[in-house]
Design a protein around this motif. Structure first.
Motif, mmCIF file in Angstrom:
data_model
loop_
_atom_site.group_PDB
_atom_site.id
_atom_site.type_symbol
_atom_site.label_atom_id
_atom_site.label_comp_id
_atom_site.label_asym_id
_atom_site.label_seq_id
_atom_site.Cartn_x
_atom_site.Cartn_y
_atom_site.Cartn_z
ATOM 1 N N ARG A 58 0.835 -1.198 0.000
ATOM 2 C CA ARG A 58 0.000 0.000 0.000
ATOM 3 C C ARG A 58 0.875 1.256 0.000
ATOM 4 O O ARG A 58 2.051 1.216 0.361
ATOM 5 C CB ARG A 58 -0.936 0.007 1.207
ATOM 6 C CG ARG A 58 -1.977 -1.100 1.127
ATOM 7 C CD ARG A 58 -3.111 -0.892 2.093
ATOM 8 N NE ARG A 58 -4.054 -1.985 2.034
ATOM 9 C CZ ARG A 58 -5.034 -2.105 1.139
ATOM 10 N NH1 ARG A 58 -5.216 -1.167 0.235
ATOM 11 N NH2 ARG A 58 -5.844 -3.138 1.168
ATOM 12 N N ILE A 59 0.245 2.340 -0.392
ATOM 13 C CA ILE A 59 0.944 3.626 -0.486
ATOM 14 C C ILE A 59 1.403 4.075 0.913
ATOM 15 O O ILE A 59 0.607 4.057 1.847
ATOM 16 C CB ILE A 59 -0.009 4.666 -1.118
ATOM 17 C CG1 ILE A 59 -0.162 4.379 -2.620
ATOM 18 C CG2 ILE A 59 0.456 6.081 -0.864
ATOM 19 C CD1 ILE A 59 -1.190 5.227 -3.316
ATOM 20 N N ILE A 60 2.655 4.472 1.041
ATOM 21 C CA ILE A 60 3.147 4.930 2.346
ATOM 22 C C ILE A 60 3.544 6.408 2.312
ATOM 23 O O ILE A 60 4.121 6.940 3.257
ATOM 24 C CB ILE A 60 4.347 4.088 2.836
ATOM 25 C CG1 ILE A 60 5.510 4.157 1.836
ATOM 26 C CG2 ILE A 60 3.939 2.649 3.108
ATOM 27 C CD1 ILE A 60 6.831 3.653 2.415
ATOM 28 N N TRP A 61 3.232 7.059 1.222
ATOM 29 C CA TRP A 61 3.495 8.488 1.046
ATOM 30 C C TRP A 61 4.901 8.873 1.524
ATOM 31 O O TRP A 61 5.881 8.294 1.101
ATOM 32 C CB TRP A 61 2.424 9.337 1.750
ATOM 33 C CG TRP A 61 1.112 9.347 1.007
ATOM 34 C CD1 TRP A 61 -0.073 8.816 1.459
ATOM 35 C CD2 TRP A 61 0.809 9.892 -0.285
ATOM 36 N NE1 TRP A 61 -1.076 9.005 0.530
ATOM 37 C CE2 TRP A 61 -0.571 9.665 -0.540
ATOM 38 C CE3 TRP A 61 1.552 10.557 -1.267
ATOM 39 C CZ2 TRP A 61 -1.204 10.068 -1.710
ATOM 40 C CZ3 TRP A 61 0.907 10.974 -2.445
ATOM 41 C CH2 TRP A 61 -0.441 10.722 -2.637
ATOM 42 N N THR A 117 8.545 7.391 2.316
ATOM 43 C CA THR A 117 9.559 7.252 1.261
ATOM 44 C C THR A 117 10.744 8.184 1.530
ATOM 45 O O THR A 117 11.898 7.847 1.239
ATOM 46 C CB THR A 117 8.922 7.589 -0.118
ATOM 47 O OG1 THR A 117 7.721 6.825 -0.261
ATOM 48 C CG2 THR A 117 9.862 7.280 -1.261
ATOM 49 N N LEU A 137 1.577 14.526 -9.260
ATOM 50 C CA LEU A 137 0.689 13.361 -9.152
ATOM 51 C C LEU A 137 -0.149 13.182 -10.411
ATOM 52 O O LEU A 137 -0.563 12.083 -10.747
ATOM 53 C CB LEU A 137 -0.226 13.492 -7.931
ATOM 54 C CG LEU A 137 0.472 13.394 -6.571
ATOM 55 C CD1 LEU A 137 -0.494 13.696 -5.442
ATOM 56 C CD2 LEU A 137 1.073 12.008 -6.375
ATOM 57 N N VAL A 147 7.746 3.548 -7.327
ATOM 58 C CA VAL A 147 7.205 4.120 -8.562
ATOM 59 C C VAL A 147 8.163 5.169 -9.129
ATOM 60 O O VAL A 147 8.737 5.961 -8.391
ATOM 61 C CB VAL A 147 5.821 4.766 -8.275
ATOM 62 C CG1 VAL A 147 5.217 5.363 -9.539
ATOM 63 C CG2 VAL A 147 4.879 3.734 -7.670
ATOM 64 N N ARG A 148 8.300 5.125 -10.444
ATOM 65 C CA ARG A 148 9.105 6.144 -11.133
ATOM 66 C C ARG A 148 8.187 7.143 -11.826
ATOM 67 O O ARG A 148 7.076 6.798 -12.228
ATOM 68 C CB ARG A 148 9.997 5.504 -12.196
ATOM 69 C CG ARG A 148 11.089 4.648 -11.622
ATOM 70 C CD ARG A 148 11.913 4.014 -12.730
ATOM 71 N NE ARG A 148 12.740 2.937 -12.207
ATOM 72 C CZ ARG A 148 13.360 2.044 -12.964
ATOM 73 N NH1 ARG A 148 13.252 2.096 -14.284
ATOM 74 N NH2 ARG A 148 14.083 1.092 -12.426
ATOM 75 N N TYR A 149 8.711 8.344 -11.992
ATOM 76 C CA TYR A 149 7.990 9.328 -12.779
ATOM 77 C C TYR A 149 8.102 8.928 -14.253
ATOM 78 O O TYR A 149 8.932 8.084 -14.604
ATOM 79 C CB TYR A 149 8.584 10.727 -12.539
ATOM 80 C CG TYR A 149 7.685 11.831 -13.030
ATOM 81 C CD1 TYR A 149 6.494 12.113 -12.385
ATOM 82 C CD2 TYR A 149 8.015 12.576 -14.156
ATOM 83 C CE1 TYR A 149 5.649 13.109 -12.846
ATOM 84 C CE2 TYR A 149 7.185 13.582 -14.622
ATOM 85 C CZ TYR A 149 6.001 13.838 -13.967
ATOM 86 O OH TYR A 149 5.165 14.818 -14.432
ATOM 87 N N LEU A 200 10.553 8.351 -7.828
ATOM 88 C CA LEU A 200 9.967 9.389 -6.982
ATOM 89 C C LEU A 200 10.735 9.423 -5.659
ATOM 90 O O LEU A 200 11.211 8.387 -5.181
ATOM 91 C CB LEU A 200 8.494 9.104 -6.738
ATOM 92 C CG LEU A 200 7.586 9.207 -7.971
ATOM 93 C CD1 LEU A 200 6.161 8.806 -7.632
ATOM 94 C CD2 LEU A 200 7.603 10.626 -8.532
ATOM 95 N N PHE A 238 7.682 10.795 -2.180
ATOM 96 C CA PHE A 238 6.720 9.706 -1.978
ATOM 97 C C PHE A 238 7.003 8.729 -3.103
ATOM 98 O O PHE A 238 7.901 8.969 -3.904
ATOM 99 C CB PHE A 238 5.262 10.210 -2.025
ATOM 100 C CG PHE A 238 4.998 11.135 -3.184
ATOM 101 C CD1 PHE A 238 4.678 10.634 -4.444
ATOM 102 C CD2 PHE A 238 5.125 12.511 -3.033
ATOM 103 C CE1 PHE A 238 4.470 11.475 -5.519
ATOM 104 C CE2 PHE A 238 4.928 13.367 -4.118
ATOM 105 C CZ PHE A 238 4.592 12.847 -5.357
ATOM 106 N N GLY A 239 6.301 7.626 -3.180
ATOM 107 C CA GLY A 239 6.526 6.748 -4.331
ATOM 108 C C GLY A 239 6.689 5.285 -3.989
ATOM 109 O O GLY A 239 6.580 4.436 -4.867
ATOM 110 N N LEU A 240 6.944 5.006 -2.703
ATOM 111 C CA LEU A 240 7.077 3.593 -2.326
ATOM 112 C C LEU A 240 5.718 3.017 -1.953
ATOM 113 O O LEU A 240 4.911 3.670 -1.284
ATOM 114 C CB LEU A 240 8.013 3.453 -1.126
ATOM 115 C CG LEU A 240 9.428 2.982 -1.389
ATOM 116 C CD1 LEU A 240 10.264 3.097 -0.120
ATOM 117 C CD2 LEU A 240 9.472 1.541 -1.889
ATOM 118 N N LYS A 241 5.508 1.806 -2.386
ATOM 119 C CA LYS A 241 4.340 1.024 -1.946
ATOM 120 C C LYS A 241 4.902 -0.248 -1.322
ATOM 121 O O LYS A 241 5.703 -0.938 -1.948
ATOM 122 C CB LYS A 241 3.468 0.665 -3.145
ATOM 123 C CG LYS A 241 2.733 1.846 -3.747
ATOM 124 C CD LYS A 241 2.171 1.517 -5.106
ATOM 125 C CE LYS A 241 1.071 0.479 -5.035
ATOM 126 N NZ LYS A 241 0.537 0.163 -6.375
#
Lengths: 296, 362
Positions: free
Chosen positions: B98-101, B104, B172, B238-240, B246, B249-252
């Motif tokens: 899940r998103i951890i905002w 990261t 985003l 996640v990459r841009y 990123l 933020f960007g880690l899940k």
């Protein structure tokens, strides 16, 4: 015991064979438009409106035509999987404009409606807009009776087609990302009517047998999102899917009026929408309303 | 009589149609850790020296507290071992990414230390122009920003995280073509190193700097130098769209993986007694540098509670790793990630519960 009873076989289908052929062609055109992507919704709205209005104009001379303006106060509940199982409750005031064409043996109608709701869940605020560009029904009298005490009863069976959009916003839960769902559904409808010289009561119900639905592709568990307010217009049918059991729209309405004040009608309406696929959605709308027949 | 019947019918319709909240679709049944063979070492509360009754009461309180309803998981580690875990809303969260905002950012903080150790970055006092030379040519007003200014959010760039008009929203929505240039193109609001501005732009520039120096995206480099070594596997970084990882933020990832990272940092960079991250960097990272948030301060991308001496990884909505050295504890909390305003869980709200957890430890 009823004094007079008439039963009408469903011969009206033959009478409308040509119209049905036209309808089939029209539906095929709609399907193509749906698949054509952006702005399909706008084109659909224009086409459907023009089709129905032209269809009605054919019969306008032989039918008694009534127009109503209505105000509703609804109570809605929205349980959307996008909202993690939270149920948003709220009031939903709205306005409607409807038209009805009726003769001795049939009843046809059009309804357009718009409403806005402010909903809450755990002190979180949401907003919900509902736009019903069109609801069309066509019902035939299949049974009627006149009792000795003056009560006249009628029973109509027919079909309806409904088209509507729901737009939702949850600034405190979904960072203000917009969500929508839309329904284009068809199915059978029934209407029972009882009236005497003092009152008239109508009980009606419908249930979809086939629905074309669209839900936001929200990407809730992703960082990036690309939905915006304008998508409500442009992308409403981006993930349109067809279904019967998994996409239901059902409703019930009770309408009452005093004969002395025939122009004013009170009604209660319950409508339920469900979308079983993930992300699942349930939407319930209870409304009480008043509608006033406009003077000719 | 007819009216009464009609009203009764309507009442029935209302009752039947009422929808019930189902926040907990698959709630926890036990707080005993599961053995998933995912690299997480588990232990019993007795062995961990935790009062099971007192801890059960904390789980109960968290589960029933009205204001804590967004919380999805609570994990308690002691001595690097998972002693208890509960997934309040969905038991499958044990493995769900899940998103951890902004948690990261704390990963980025650690990785900057590793980049320094491995010579990708020579000195944190270097100007960013040394690493982002091409970009800075276009935006020379950013030439004096140092890496250390990015680490403690004092770059002076007028980057805003807030609202639909903020810069984060543009990212985003993937509106800019080049994320690094987009951040650098924002006007300077302050002199570098003078004003703290908590934002997603500064750690993003750190990601870009490591990517330039390593010759590969930060996530790929992190996997090689850090994640594989600590068994941190269940994640997506996640990459841009321009292929830059990123940074703000960007880690899940899953709560258990957060636990692995938390324990590494709690042990001053050691995993199974093997040094992975320089312990001096960890100590430096936690050093309170920016004050003014009551009991909280900010170091190199890490939060610190000065009153309790806790180090904190803190992500929007209520994603936390609390490192409590006094009791050799690491506590992981994850929550619904998109709540705003009063509905997101903030670290202050968790303090009473963390105090109870520490009290339950011998």
């Amino acid at each position: 015991m009823p004094a007079v009873v008439h039963l009408y076989p469903l011969k009206f289908l033959n009478h409308y064979r040509m119209s049905q052929l036209a309808l089939m062609k029209f539906l095929f055109t709609l399907f193509q438009l749906f698949m054509s992507g952006k702005f399909g919704g706008v084109v659909l709205l224009l086409l459907m409106s023009s089709y129905v209005s032209s269809a009605q104009s054919e019969h306008s001379t032989s039918f008694q035509h009534e127009k109503y303006f209505g105000y509703t106060l609804g109570f809605i509940q929205i349980k959307d999987a996008y909202n993690y199982g939270l149920v948003f409750n709220g009031g939903q005031p709205g306005f409607s404009f409807s038209q009805c064409w009726k003769d001795v043996k049939s009843l046809k109608g059009l309804n357009h409606e718009i409403s806005i709701a402010i909903t809450t869940s755990r002190r979180m605020i949401g907003a919900s807009f509902r736009i019903r560009p069109l609801r069309y029904f066509n019902q035939k009298l299949v049974w009627e009776s006149l009792s000795e005490n003056g009560n006249q009863q009628k029973f109509f069976i027919g079909a309806y087609a409904n088209w509507e959009y729901h737009y939702q916003l949850y600034p405190e839960l979904q960072s203000g990302h917009p969500y929508w769902f839309s329904y284009l559904d068809i199915g059978p409808s029934v209407l029972y009517q009882i009236e005497n010289d003092k009152h008239a009561l109508q009980l009606s119900g419908f249930s979809s047998v086939l629905a074309l639905c669209s839900r936001t592709e929200a990407g809730l568990h992703e960082y990036f999102y690309h939905t915006s307010f304008t998508d409500v217009v442009t992308d409403l049918h981006s993930n349109l899917s067809i279904g019967a059991l998994g996409k239901r729209h059902m409703g019930f309405q009770a309408q009452w009026n005093k004969k002395k004040r025939e122009r004013t009608r009170l009604f209660y309406r319950l409508e339920m929408y469900s979308y079983k696929e993930d992300p699942a959605l349930n939407y319930v709308n209870h409304s009480i309303g008043i509608k006033k027949r406009l003077k000719k | 009589m007819r009216v009464k019947h009609l009203l009764l019918l309507l009442l029935c319709a209302v009752c039947v149609s009422c929808l019930k909240e189902e926040l907990n679709t698959n709630p926890y049944k036990t707080t005993t850790p599961f053995d998933l063979n995912d690299g997480t070492e588990t232990t019993s509360l007795t062995r961990a020296g935790i009062d099971s009754t007192a801890l059960a009461a904390v789980y109960n309180e968290v589960d029933n507290a009205e204001e804590l309803y967004p919380i999805r998981s609570l994990l308690v580690y002691r001595g690097n071992k998972l002693a208890s875990e509960a997934y309040f809303q969905d038991a499958t969260d044990i493995e769900n990414q899940r998103i951890i905002w902004s948690c990261t950012k704390q990963f980025v903080g650690v990785l900057v230390g590793m980049a320094l150790e491995k010579g990708l970055i020579e000195d944190i006092n270097d100007p960013i122009s040394k690493y982002l030379a091409d970009e800075i040519k276009e935006y020379p007003d950013k030439a004096d920003i140092r890496i250390v200014d990015l680490l403690n959010m004092r770059s002076g760039i007028g980057f805003s995280n807030d609202g639909v008009s903020g810069n984060t929203d543009k990212i985003l929505r993937e509106q800019p073509d080049d994320i690094t240039k987009y951040i650098l193109s924002q006007p300077m609001k302050y002199e570098p190193g003078t004003h703290f501005n908590y934002n997603d732009g500064d750690p993003q520039l750190l990601s870009a700097i490591i990517q330039k120096a390593a010759g590969k995206p930060l996530d790929e480099w992190a996997d090689e130098v850090l994640f594989r070594k600590i068994g941190f596997e269940n994640y997506t970084w996640v990459r841009y769209r321009d292929n830059v990882s990123l940074g703000g933020f960007g880690l899940k990832t899953s709560p258990r993986e957060l636990g692995k990272f938390g324990n590494l940092v709690a042990n001053y960079g050691k995993h199974n007694d093997i040094p992975i991250v320089d312990s001096l960097w960890i100590a430096k990272m936690w050093e309170p540098q920016i004050h003014g948030f009551e009991d909280f301060s900010f170091g190199y991308q890490w939060w610190f509670n000065t009153k309790h001496n806790w180090s904190i990884a803190w992500g929007h909505g209520g994603q936390f790793i609390f490192i409590i050295p006094e009791k050799d504890l690491v506590v992981v909390v994850t929550s619904i990630h998109n709540t705003q305003g009063n509905h997101q869980i903030i670290a202050d709200e968790m303090i009473p519960y963390l105090n109870k957890i520490t009290s339950a430890c011998n």
